[in-house]
Design a protein around this motif. Structure first.
Motif, PDB file in Angstrom:
ATOM      1  N   UNK A 364       0.850  -1.194   0.000  1.00 44.34           N
ATOM      2  CA  UNK A 364       0.000   0.000   0.000  1.00 44.34           C
ATOM      3  C   UNK A 364       0.885   1.242   0.000  1.00 44.34           C
ATOM      4  N   UNK A 365       0.655   2.129  -0.969  1.00 48.29           N
ATOM      5  CA  UNK A 365       1.462   3.343  -1.099  1.00 48.29           C
ATOM      6  C   UNK A 365       0.605   4.575  -0.882  1.00 48.29           C
ATOM      7  N   UNK A 366       1.037   5.447   0.025  1.00 47.36           N
ATOM      8  CA  UNK A 366       0.397   6.749   0.236  1.00 47.36           C
ATOM      9  C   UNK A 366       1.302   7.798  -0.397  1.00 47.36           C
ATOM     10  N   UNK A 391      -2.161  -1.089  -3.748  1.00 45.39           N
ATOM     11  CA  UNK A 391      -3.150  -0.071  -3.386  1.00 45.39           C
ATOM     12  C   UNK A 391      -2.455   1.276  -3.360  1.00 45.39           C
ATOM     13  N   UNK A 392      -3.115   2.279  -3.933  1.00 46.09           N
ATOM     14  CA  UNK A 392      -2.569   3.635  -3.975  1.00 46.09           C
ATOM     15  C   UNK A 392      -3.538   4.582  -3.281  1.00 46.09           C
ATOM     16  N   UNK A 393      -3.027   5.349  -2.340  1.00 49.46           N
ATOM     17  CA  UNK A 393      -3.797   6.378  -1.639  1.00 49.46           C
ATOM     18  C   UNK A 393      -3.172   7.722  -1.983  1.00 49.46           C
ATOM     19  N   UNK A 394      -3.940   8.603  -2.600  1.00 48.32           N
ATOM     20  CA  UNK A 394      -3.440   9.918  -2.999  1.00 48.32           C
ATOM     21  C   UNK A 394      -3.901  10.987  -2.024  1.00 48.32           C
ATOM     22  N   UNK A 395      -2.978  11.851  -1.617  1.00 46.93           N
ATOM     23  CA  UNK A 395      -3.300  13.038  -0.832  1.00 46.93           C
ATOM     24  C   UNK A 395      -3.321  14.245  -1.768  1.00 46.93           C
ATOM     25  N   UNK A 396      -3.819  15.360  -1.283  1.00 45.92           N
ATOM     26  CA  UNK A 396      -3.843  16.586  -2.083  1.00 45.92           C
ATOM     27  C   UNK A 396      -2.422  17.037  -2.417  1.00 45.92           C
ATOM     28  N   UNK A 397      -2.278  17.801  -3.487  1.00 44.61           N
ATOM     29  CA  UNK A 397      -0.978  18.319  -3.904  1.00 44.61           C
ATOM     30  C   UNK A 397      -0.428  19.274  -2.846  1.00 44.61           C
ATOM     31  N   UNK A 398       0.854  19.120  -2.550  1.00 38.64           N
ATOM     32  CA  UNK A 398       1.541  20.081  -1.683  1.00 38.64           C
ATOM     33  C   UNK A 398       2.071  21.205  -2.570  1.00 38.64           C
ATOM     34  N   UNK A 399       1.606  22.447  -2.389  1.00 38.34           N
ATOM     35  CA  UNK A 399       1.923  23.511  -3.353  1.00 38.34           C
ATOM     36  C   UNK A 399       3.324  24.075  -3.247  1.00 38.34           C
ATOM     37  N   UNK A 400       3.939  24.003  -2.056  1.00 38.94           N
ATOM     38  CA  UNK A 400       5.247  24.612  -1.814  1.00 38.94           C
ATOM     39  C   UNK A 400       5.205  26.085  -2.227  1.00 38.94           C
ATOM     40  N   UNK A 401       6.016  26.453  -3.211  1.00 37.89           N
ATOM     41  CA  UNK A 401       6.140  27.861  -3.607  1.00 37.89           C
ATOM     42  C   UNK A 401       5.126  28.286  -4.646  1.00 37.89           C
ATOM     43  N   UNK A 442       3.281  -0.890   4.221  1.00 36.69           N
ATOM     44  CA  UNK A 442       2.827   0.481   3.966  1.00 36.69           C
ATOM     45  C   UNK A 442       4.024   1.363   3.676  1.00 36.69           C
ATOM     46  N   UNK A 443       3.911   2.191   2.625  1.00 31.21           N
ATOM     47  CA  UNK A 443       4.958   3.164   2.335  1.00 31.21           C
ATOM     48  C   UNK A 443       4.330   4.538   2.170  1.00 31.21           C
ATOM     49  N   UNK A 444       5.033   5.558   2.625  1.00 29.63           N
ATOM     50  CA  UNK A 444       4.625   6.948   2.414  1.00 29.63           C
ATOM     51  C   UNK A 444       5.664   7.609   1.511  1.00 29.63           C
ATOM     52  N   UNK A 445       5.164   8.382   0.540  1.00 28.10           N
ATOM     53  CA  UNK A 445       6.024   8.971  -0.480  1.00 28.10           C
ATOM     54  C   UNK A 445       5.680  10.439  -0.679  1.00 28.10           C
ATOM     55  N   UNK A 446       6.702  11.285  -0.847  1.00 28.84           N
ATOM     56  CA  UNK A 446       6.447  12.679  -1.168  1.00 28.84           C
ATOM     57  C   UNK A 446       7.447  13.619  -0.534  1.00 28.84           C
TER      58      UNK A 446
END
Length: 465
Positions: A364-366, A391-401, A442-446
């Motif tokens: 499972x990848x977040x 399984x892929x779980x997507x979070x909202x885009x992190x906008x940064x700059x 479980x893995x978290x990516x970003x």
């Protein structure tokens, strides 16, 4: 620059991983350091514990009066990650302060030192950290400015021994963002990868490639270049003049890894070149891509005369970099790994390695996309790479700059993801969803603020039966 004239240094974006390393260096040599960052973080808290004064409000009032009133003896170091409408940035520019980008200052600090510059769109943080550790553990007099927190030293800065008569070697992560790496003075260079990225800066992949070629051109005539085989193929040149050129890669190249064995907590491989064969090397930072990073690191260690025994010890004792294939948990409650991957090629390499480590378990990848432009430019690549997970779980885009772009969001990736399970979640409801699903691996990516969820997730898993 004559550092002796400086009474203080002020950093705009002091909490950035590259900025904080330079801030620590100035603090070490006794020049008072203060600065601004958008939000507190574990890193900014650590800097405050080390004696630096940090504000989290972008106002004139929060700038120390000693800074505002003494522009002749103050250096302002800033990063392009700071928004152009920043109150403090505009004040310093309009009032004629001495402003220098982080890359300029890093170039000045390292200009008089024998420099190993590690560049690449992926892999440069782990490789530079690995090189620094292997040289330091072998007794070399080194300094290092890194783009991540090494687990061995719990810092992004390693200081050389000033009383050591041996000429210091400085290992520098050469960042391509905003063309920063073109301000360095490498004697030895590594290029780990040249994949399209930062197109908001470069415009297209060809321009990015041209800048990597310019980085290589910074090497002196007797310079040494270690370059990954695919990166070499992407360059528009065959002539490297008098440079010593060494190509490396998995299974092929002048320097290559053979007999790779993927384990749960480590990878084993043979280092093979025309001059040297080292069998059964142990790397306790998993991942096929990290084996490739190790090829460059071992090659540099050999270049500096490190013994086989010291190479084996340095490689096996390298603990990795925080948020680079960081195994947070591996026990009866499950497996949890966190990684900084934020580009399709990084995600693909990471997920392939995890699947090789746990081939029989559901993965499972977040993933939290980073930047609207990057999400737009590489949407298909993200969807394809993420599809390696079960399984892929997507979070909202992190906008940064960046400001939002119409029609660009995390949902645009979902349709083309072919994983058996896929869903969108907010950061707020992620823990509740994971608690119901209880994934085995479980893995978290970003590269955004998904790191703030790592400890809460780990604490959640600890409560599972």
């Amino acid at each position: 620059m004559n550092w002796d004239k400086l009474h203080s240094v002020y950093f705009l974006g002091i909490g950035g991983i590259g900025m904080s390393a330079i801030a620590r260096w100035f603090n070490h040599i006794g020049i008072p350091v203060s600065g601004y960052d958008k939000t507190p973080s574990p890193l900014t808290r650590k800097l405050e514990e080390e004696g630096m004064r940090i504000t989290y409000e972008d106002t004139l009032e929060t700038i120390p009066s000693a800074i505002r009133g003494d522009k002749e003896h103050v250096l302002i170091v800033w990063t392009p990650a700071i928004p152009k409408d920043s109150v403090q940035l505009n004040f310093f520019q309009q009032e004629g302060f001495d402003l220098k980008k982080r890359s300029e200052v890093l170039g000045m600090i390292t200009a008089t030192m024998y420099t190993v510059g590690v560049a690449g769109t992926h892999g440069k943080t782990t490789t530079s950290s690995m090189v620094a550790h292997m040289l330091k553990s072998a007794g070399k007099n080194i300094a290092a400015f890194l783009g991540g927190l090494t687990q061995n030293y719990e810092s992004n800065l390693i200081l050389h021994d000033e009383e050591n008569e041996e000429q210091p070697i400085v290992v520098v992560e050469a960042d391509e963002f905003d063309r920063s790496f073109l301000r360095l003075h490498p004697n030895v260079a590594v290029v780990t990868s040249v994949d399209a990225d930062h197109l908001d800066i470069y415009g297209d992949a060809q321009e990015l490639t041209r800048n990597f070629e310019q980085y290589i051109d910074l090497l002196p005539e007797d310079g040494v270049l270690f370059i990954q085989k695919n990166a070499l193929q992407k360059l528009n040149r065959n002539d490297f003049g008098s440079l010593t050129l060494r190509q490396y890669g998995l299974g092929e190249g002048a320097v290559r890894a053979e007999n790779i064995k993927a384990g749960i907590a480590s990878f084993e491989f043979d280092y093979v070149s025309e001059e040297k064969i080292l069998k059964g090397l142990i790397l306790r930072v998993p991942g096929f891509h990290n084996v490739e990073n190790a090829l460059a690191s071992v090659s540099i260690a050999l270049h500096f005369g490190v013994s086989e025994e010291a190479i084996r010890k340095g490689l096996e004792t390298f603990k990795g970099v925080k948020r680079r294939f960081e195994i947070k948990r591996q026990d009866e409650k499950g497996v949890f790994i966190d990684d900084y991957a934020h580009h399709p090629e990084e995600i693909r390499a990471f997920l392939k390695s995890v699947k090789a480590m746990y081939p029989e378990q559901k993965l499972t990848a977040v993933f939290q996309p980073h930047l609207y432009t990057r999400t737009r430019d590489f949407a298909d690549g993200f969807s394809e790479a993420l599809s390696l997970a079960d399984e892929v779980i997507l979070l909202d885009i992190y906008p940064a700059r960046e400001l939002p772009i119409d029609g660009v969001n995390a949902a645009m990736l979902l349709e083309k993801i072919s994983a058996p399970q896929k869903s969108l979640h907010s950061k707020e409801d992620l823990l509740g969803y994971l608690d119901k699903q209880r994934p085995a691996v479980l893995v978290t990516l970003g590269a955004g603020d998904i790191d703030r969820l790592v400890e809460p997730i780990n604490n959640l898993i600890a409560q599972w039966d």
